[in-house]
Every structure is written in C-alpha cells, then in structure tokens.
Design a protein around this motif. Structure first.
Motif, mmCIF file in Angstrom:
data_model
loop_
_atom_site.group_PDB
_atom_site.id
_atom_site.type_symbol
_atom_site.label_atom_id
_atom_site.label_comp_id
_atom_site.label_asym_id
_atom_site.label_seq_id
_atom_site.Cartn_x
_atom_site.Cartn_y
_atom_site.Cartn_z
ATOM 1 N N PHE A 43 -8.745 -22.071 -24.964
ATOM 2 C CA PHE A 43 -8.127 -23.336 -25.368
ATOM 3 C C PHE A 43 -7.826 -24.204 -24.149
ATOM 4 O O PHE A 43 -8.181 -25.388 -24.113
ATOM 5 C CB PHE A 43 -6.845 -23.071 -26.153
ATOM 6 N N TRP A 44 -7.188 -23.632 -23.133
ATOM 7 C CA TRP A 44 -6.814 -24.410 -21.959
ATOM 8 C C TRP A 44 -8.051 -24.836 -21.163
ATOM 9 O O TRP A 44 -8.074 -25.903 -20.552
ATOM 10 C CB TRP A 44 -5.848 -23.631 -21.082
ATOM 11 N N ALA A 45 -9.091 -24.001 -21.172
ATOM 12 C CA ALA A 45 -10.349 -24.391 -20.522
ATOM 13 C C ALA A 45 -10.957 -25.597 -21.227
ATOM 14 O O ALA A 45 -11.494 -26.507 -20.580
ATOM 15 C CB ALA A 45 -11.321 -23.215 -20.521
ATOM 16 N N ASP A 46 -10.873 -25.607 -22.560
ATOM 17 C CA ASP A 46 -11.390 -26.741 -23.326
ATOM 18 C C ASP A 46 -10.575 -28.005 -23.052
ATOM 19 O O ASP A 46 -11.138 -29.107 -22.962
ATOM 20 C CB ASP A 46 -11.368 -26.423 -24.824
ATOM 21 N N ILE A 47 -9.275 -27.861 -22.919
ATOM 22 C CA ILE A 47 -8.429 -29.017 -22.636
ATOM 23 C C ILE A 47 -8.738 -29.570 -21.250
ATOM 24 O O ILE A 47 -8.761 -30.793 -21.047
ATOM 25 C CB ILE A 47 -6.938 -28.650 -22.763
ATOM 26 N N ARG A 48 -8.991 -28.702 -20.304
ATOM 27 C CA ARG A 48 -9.382 -29.179 -18.967
ATOM 28 C C ARG A 48 -10.708 -29.926 -19.027
ATOM 29 O O ARG A 48 -10.883 -30.963 -18.361
ATOM 30 C CB ARG A 48 -9.460 -28.003 -17.987
#
Length: 306
Positions: free
Chosen positions: A172-177
């Motif tokens: 999820f956080w990789a996608d947000i980045r």
C-alpha cells in the motif's frame, strides 16, 4: 590622458566585477518569486484549501464507519485525495508562477538588462526552471505535511485513536509513493509546458493565458472525442485520446499502483482507450522533450528585442 587611453579605460571591466554565478541567478529568481503578492496568496489558498477539505472530511458521516469496517479504504481515501488536490491545484499554481516568472522579464523589458550583465540566455532559463522545481518540491512536502497533521487530528477526533494508519501494508505505501511520484511528474511537465509557451510568446499576458487554458482545453476535448466516436463509430477517436498529455497525466496515478490498492480518487478525464503505465510515461516523456526543445531552442536562437 589621451582620448585613446580614456576610451580603453572606459571599455575595461571594473575590477572585481564578473559574470553572475548560477547560484546567484537562482537566488535572484527566488527573490522575484517571493516578492510577488500572488505567490503568497497562492500559498495561503493551498493551506486554506487543505484546512477546509480536512474539516469536511472529518465531519463526514461515513468516515468513522469506513475507518472501523474498511480501514485500508479509509487510509486510501485520505492519502490519495491529498495527493490529488496537490497535483491539480498546486500544479495549476506552478503553471501561473512559471508564466509570470519568465514572462515578466520580456513584458517588463528587463531581460535585456539581465543579459547585458553577462548572463547567458540558457543560463537564465535554467536558473528559473531550477528555482521553480525547488518551489514545486518544497511546496509539495510542506502542504502534504500540513495535510497529514490535520488528518491525524481529524482521525483522532472521530475514531478516538490512530489505529487506521496501521492498516497500511508495505505494498500500500509503495503504491502511495508511486502515486506521489506521478503527481510530481505532472507538476514538472506543467512547468515545462508553461516555460515553452511563454518562451514562444515572450509575453506575460499571452504566456499566462495560453498556459492556464492548456489543460482545460486538453481535458475537455474528450467531449468532442466522445461525440466523434458515437457519431462515426470509428476507433480513431478513442485511439487518439491516448495521445493527449492531460488525459495521460490524469490516468497515470492510478496506473502506477498495484491492483491490491484500488484507486479511490480517479481523474475526471482519462483516455477513452485502455492504456498502460508504460504508454502514459512514453507520451508524457515525448511531450516533455518537445517542451524542453521548444523552450531552450527559442530562447537560444531567437533575438531578444524587448
């Protein structure tokens, strides 16, 4: 003293006077930006917009329910909406800043004074673009940080805890980045577009007008493409929509995310034909190269007569 000697001394550069350094040019361009009331008004509007948005979000009747039942979706809504607002509104303000910073030199006639002091045309444009890039990056960090603080306060007030932020997985956080990087890319291309347009027009009014209406015309052109597709039933209309800069920039944030992280905030206008992230990046890169070539080509080759 003879006339020849006096003329030679007058033509000799004053001691200690040299060509302005690149960092000095950047400092000068930064001072130009910060001394414009319009810049600080834009910054204030961004802070006010994020404040209003987070107040409305925290007062929503479904926020607590979403946090309790679907925490990952709630986290996605908060993070993606903040990035979406940044890309759209801060991006538009950067377009205005770019057109003003470059166009004011030509409209005010000060560009000849700057160049007469030993500053190269390309050097000046590079300094302006470098400062605008730093403004875009620092502003993005500041506004997102401010929005995050407001969201922490809002979630604490609504849910009584901050457990929703623990729902985010590594994916999820990789996608947000990736979503954030897509937004930064959009801002960079927007700056290049405004620089190219203003370099061609060499006018504050014309450069500002064309730069501001570029993306609205680009986006709303999809209405004509939809009409053409429905009236003629030709694939041409849907295929050509995949070559529009604005439509590809709108679609890119959702394309760079994995399927496990749904895009909860999508652009209003996207290509009619399915595209991949690779296609969007290629189209954006082509436009960026063209903008760079036009901006620097016109600046280098066209005489300054203002």
């Amino acid at each position: 003293m003879s006339t020849v000697t006096a003329g030679a001394l007058a033509a000799r550069p004053a001691a200690g006077v040299g060509r302005p350094s690149f960092l000095g040019l950047m400092r000068g361009e930064w001072l130009k930006i910060t001394r414009q009331w319009s810049f600080w008004i834009m910054v204030a509007l961004m802070f006010a917009g994020y404040t209003l948005y987070n107040i409305v979000l925290s007062q929503g009747s479904r926020l607590k329910e979403t946090i309790d039942q679907q925490p990952l979706e709630a986290l996605g809504i908060m993070s993606q909406s903040s990035l979406f607002l940044l890309r759209v509104f801060w991006g538009m303000m950067l377009i205005i800043l770019t057109a003003r910073l470059i166009g004011m030199e030509y409209s005010g006639g000060t560009v000849r004074v700057i160049l007469s002091r030993g500053v190269g045309r390309v050097q000046l444009l590079l300094a302006q673009l470098s400062v605008l890039g730093l403004v875009a990056l620092v502003g993005s960090v500041v506004f997102l940080g401010y929005s995050t603080i407001l969201q922490l306060i809002g979630v604490q007030a609504v849910a009584g805890n901050l457990n929703v932020f623990n729902a985010g997985t590594a994916t999820f956080w990789a996608d947000i980045r990736a979503y954030a990087l897509a937004g930064l890319l959009s801002m960079a291309v927007s700056i290049l577009m405004a620089a190219a347009v203003t370099a061609v027009t060499r006018s504050l009014a014309a450069g500002l007008t064309v730069s501001v209406i570029w993306f609205p015309i680009d986006n709303f052109s999809i209405i004509l493409l939809v009409l053409g597709d429905r009236l003629t039933h030709w694939d041409f209309w849907s295929l050509v929509s995949g070559d529009f800069l604005g439509l590809n920039l709108n679609a890119l944030p959702s394309l760079v995310m994995s399927q496990s992280t749904p895009s909860v905030v999508r652009g209003l206008f996207e290509p009619l034909t399915p595209i991949t992230s690779g296609h969007a990046l290629l189209v954006i890169a082509i436009y960026a190269v063209v903008f760079i070539a036009v901006a620097f080509g016109v600046t280098l080759l066209k005489d300054v007569k203002e």
